[in-house]
Design an enzyme around this catalytic site. Structure first.
Site, PDB file in Angstrom:
ATOM      1  N   PHE A 127      -5.468   6.410  -3.641  1.00 14.37           N
ATOM      2  CA  PHE A 127      -4.807   7.065  -2.508  1.00 14.37           C
ATOM      3  C   PHE A 127      -3.576   6.244  -2.137  1.00 14.37           C
ATOM      4  O   PHE A 127      -3.678   5.049  -1.857  1.00 14.37           O
ATOM      5  CB  PHE A 127      -5.731   7.162  -1.285  1.00 14.37           C
ATOM      6  CG  PHE A 127      -5.051   7.844  -0.122  1.00 14.37           C
ATOM      7  CD1 PHE A 127      -4.950   9.220  -0.075  1.00 14.37           C
ATOM      8  CD2 PHE A 127      -4.480   7.104   0.906  1.00 14.37           C
ATOM      9  CE1 PHE A 127      -4.294   9.862   0.979  1.00 14.37           C
ATOM     10  CE2 PHE A 127      -3.827   7.736   1.963  1.00 14.37           C
ATOM     11  CZ  PHE A 127      -3.737   9.116   2.004  1.00 14.37           C
ATOM     12  N   ASP A 214      -0.575  -1.872  -4.353  1.00 13.59           N
ATOM     13  CA  ASP A 214      -0.606  -1.212  -3.037  1.00 13.59           C
ATOM     14  C   ASP A 214      -1.649  -1.914  -2.170  1.00 13.59           C
ATOM     15  O   ASP A 214      -2.849  -1.682  -2.299  1.00 13.59           O
ATOM     16  CB  ASP A 214      -0.956   0.276  -3.215  1.00 13.59           C
ATOM     17  CG  ASP A 214      -1.044   1.017  -1.875  1.00 13.59           C
ATOM     18  OD1 ASP A 214      -1.034   0.348  -0.822  1.00 13.59           O
ATOM     19  OD2 ASP A 214      -1.130   2.257  -1.893  1.00 13.59           O
ATOM     20  N   LYS A 243      -0.127  -0.491   7.730  1.00 15.71           N
ATOM     21  CA  LYS A 243      -1.346  -0.603   8.552  1.00 15.71           C
ATOM     22  C   LYS A 243      -1.365  -1.836   9.472  1.00 15.71           C
ATOM     23  O   LYS A 243      -0.849  -1.798  10.567  1.00 15.71           O
ATOM     24  CB  LYS A 243      -2.577  -0.567   7.657  1.00 15.71           C
ATOM     25  CG  LYS A 243      -2.844   0.854   7.112  1.00 15.71           C
ATOM     26  CD  LYS A 243      -4.247   0.952   6.567  1.00 15.71           C
ATOM     27  CE  LYS A 243      -4.564   2.296   5.938  1.00 15.71           C
ATOM     28  NZ  LYS A 243      -4.909   3.326   6.902  1.00 15.71           N
TER      29      LYS A 243
HETATM   30  C1  LIG Z   1      -3.893   2.100   0.013  1.00 14.03           C
HETATM   31  C2  LIG Z   1      -3.129   3.013   0.916  1.00 14.03           C
HETATM   32  N1  LIG Z   1      -1.859   3.314   0.626  1.00 14.03           N
HETATM   33  C3  LIG Z   1      -1.146   4.126   1.410  1.00 14.03           C
HETATM   34  C4  LIG Z   1      -1.674   4.690   2.548  1.00 14.03           C
HETATM   35  C5  LIG Z   1      -0.849   5.612   3.391  1.00 14.03           C
HETATM   36  O1  LIG Z   1      -0.521   5.003   4.590  1.00 14.03           O
HETATM   37  P1  LIG Z   1       0.025   5.874   5.822  1.00 14.03           P
HETATM   38  O2  LIG Z   1      -1.114   6.696   6.321  1.00 14.03           O
HETATM   39  O3  LIG Z   1       0.506   4.841   6.806  1.00 14.03           O
HETATM   40  O4  LIG Z   1       1.135   6.723   5.299  1.00 14.03           O
HETATM   41  C6  LIG Z   1      -2.991   4.405   2.887  1.00 14.03           C
HETATM   42  C7  LIG Z   1      -3.607   5.017   4.080  1.00 14.03           C
HETATM   43  O5  LIG Z   1      -4.794   5.091   4.230  1.00 14.03           O
HETATM   44  C8  LIG Z   1      -3.744   3.551   2.046  1.00 14.03           C
HETATM   45  O6  LIG Z   1      -5.023   3.252   2.323  1.00 14.03           O
END
Ligand SMILES: Cc1ncc(COP(=O)(O)O)c(C=O)c1O
Length: 390
Positions: A127, A214, A243
């Site tokens: 994700f 990521d 986050k």
């Molecule tokens: C690993 C990862 N990347 C990207 C995101 C996307 O972040 P945002 O919701 O701030 O766009 C998330 C959100 O849960 C995530 O867990």
């Protein structure tokens, strides 16, 4: 009727106040927070140092735009460079934006090397966000459905399968990068083996690909080190963050070094809000507080085990407890019992508490959770037997 667009299945609880790892709802009921706003409230709620710094910052200046110099942005970038070991930081406002920047860096890196149609290796169950490019990079059909045509240029492999990556390397000369969450959060707390991450990095080096980690959810101290790649002992080229970076103020950052350093030039990317003084004050204060309060060491002591479930996995304060059946109902049972957590990938109880959680509070999370899980399994089994008997 609510005028808020109906995109979330919300729990019937509204929190109005928080302190540390504790929350209170409108009726005054107290909850133990083992979710921290999905890994956002790094310092817990209402941390006096963060509240003071942000309040003072709002009174000075919140936003002036990237058309001008911003010393606070320099300070935040210096701190991020120091903890990541990388060189350049692009500031944005969320995780998907940090990842979008990373994907653009990879494509630009490819074009700079004469690859006209650069491809990026991504993982099953990943994700990365919900923009068109990031949902295309992600591995969930459910999230992609209805938004086709997807963005092209991704090659998907299973997590923890190095041979699959080597196969791609042998046959696809358009690949320029590997994009991986070292611990998949939304996918169900799926942990990459450290040997796998090291092997992946070697394949990247052999092929001059970018290694893009990521760490939006798993990074920033949650696993007992600042970043998961530091457990494996190497430096990636690109690290998207968001986050928990500013303790609750919206922020994102795409951090680059190694082969990705210098790829973006003036005009290649931008964001109106990105790097504003309010968010930067959040970044500087949050990172300094994590360091000065020794919160990395705190996260390294894990929450402990829960028996009677199919798997428990994770690192430090990023834990998944997998049951052998869907368990979304557990979230409501938790709220009734004054415990906040969530369920991801249908059957994985996810704990992402603030890094300030104490040993006693960690024990209390377990003490509250274990009976809930047992009660859920018992009740669910009875329901299944009754349904079978009908
Ligand atoms: C690993 C990862 N990347 C990207 C995101 C996307 O972040 P945002 O919701 O701030 O766009 C998330 C959100 O849960 C995530 O867990």
């Amino acid at each position: 009727m609510s005028h808020v667009m109906n995109t979330y299945a919300r729990q019937p609880v509204a929190f109005v106040r928080g302190q540390g790892v504790w929350l209170w709802d409108e009726a005054g009921k107290k909850y133990l927070d083992a979710l921290a706003g999905i890994a956002v409230n790094t310092l817990g709620h209402n941390h006096p140092r963060l509240v003071r710094a942000l309040t003072e910052q709002i009174g000075r200046i919140m936003h002036s735009s990237n058309l001008f110099q911003m010393p606070l942005q320099e300070q935040a970038a210096d701190r991020i460079a120091a903890i990541t070991g990388l060189d350049e930081v692009f500031f944005c406002n969320s995780g998907l934006e940090a990842n979008e920047a990373a994907l653009k860096v990879a494509r630009k890196y490819g074009h700079d090397r004469g690859v006209a149609e650069p491809a990026i290796i991504v993982m099953e169950k990943a994700f990365h966000g919900r923009s068109l490019a990031t949902l295309s990079a992600g591995g969930s059909r459910k999230i992609q459905a209805g938004f086709e045509p997807l963005v092209q240029g991704f090659v998907r492999v299973p997590l923890n399968d190095l041979d699959a990556v080597r196969q791609v390397a042998a046959h696809n000369k358009n690949v320029v990068a590997v994009f991986v969450e070292p611990i998949q959060g939304e996918g169900g707390i799926n942990v990459s083996r450290l040997e796998y991450l090291k092997g992946l990095k070697e394949v990247c080096d052999q092929n001059e690909w970018l290694f893009m980690s990521d760490e939006v959810q798993c990074g920033l101290g949650r696993t007992g080190k600042w970043f998961v790649y530091q457990h494996a002992g190497f430096l990636p080229d690109v690290v998207p963050l968001a986050k928990g970076l500013a303790g609750g103020v919206p922020v994102g950052a795409c951090v680059v070094g190694g082969r990705a350093k210098g790829v973006f030039k003036p005009g290649n990317h931008g964001s109106t809000f990105g790097g504003n003084q309010l968010a930067m004050c959040g970044v500087v204060t949050t990172l300094d507080t994590v360091k000065e309060e020794g919160l990395l060491e705190n996260a390294a002591a894990s929450l402990g085990g829960v028996a009677g479930v199919s798997d428990i996995r994770g690192m430090g304060l990023m834990l998944g407890i997998e049951l052998d059946r869907p368990c979304g109902e557990l979230v409501k049972m938790g709220l009734d019992a004054g415990l906040v957590f969530n369920v991801t990938a249908d059957n994985v109880v996810r704990l992402l508490p603030a890094l300030v959680i104490s040993e006693a509070e960690s024990r209390e999370v377990v003490e509250r959770l274990v009976p809930l899980v047992k009660a859920f399994l018992a009740q669910d089994t009875v329901q299944q037997k009754t349904a079978a008997a009908r």
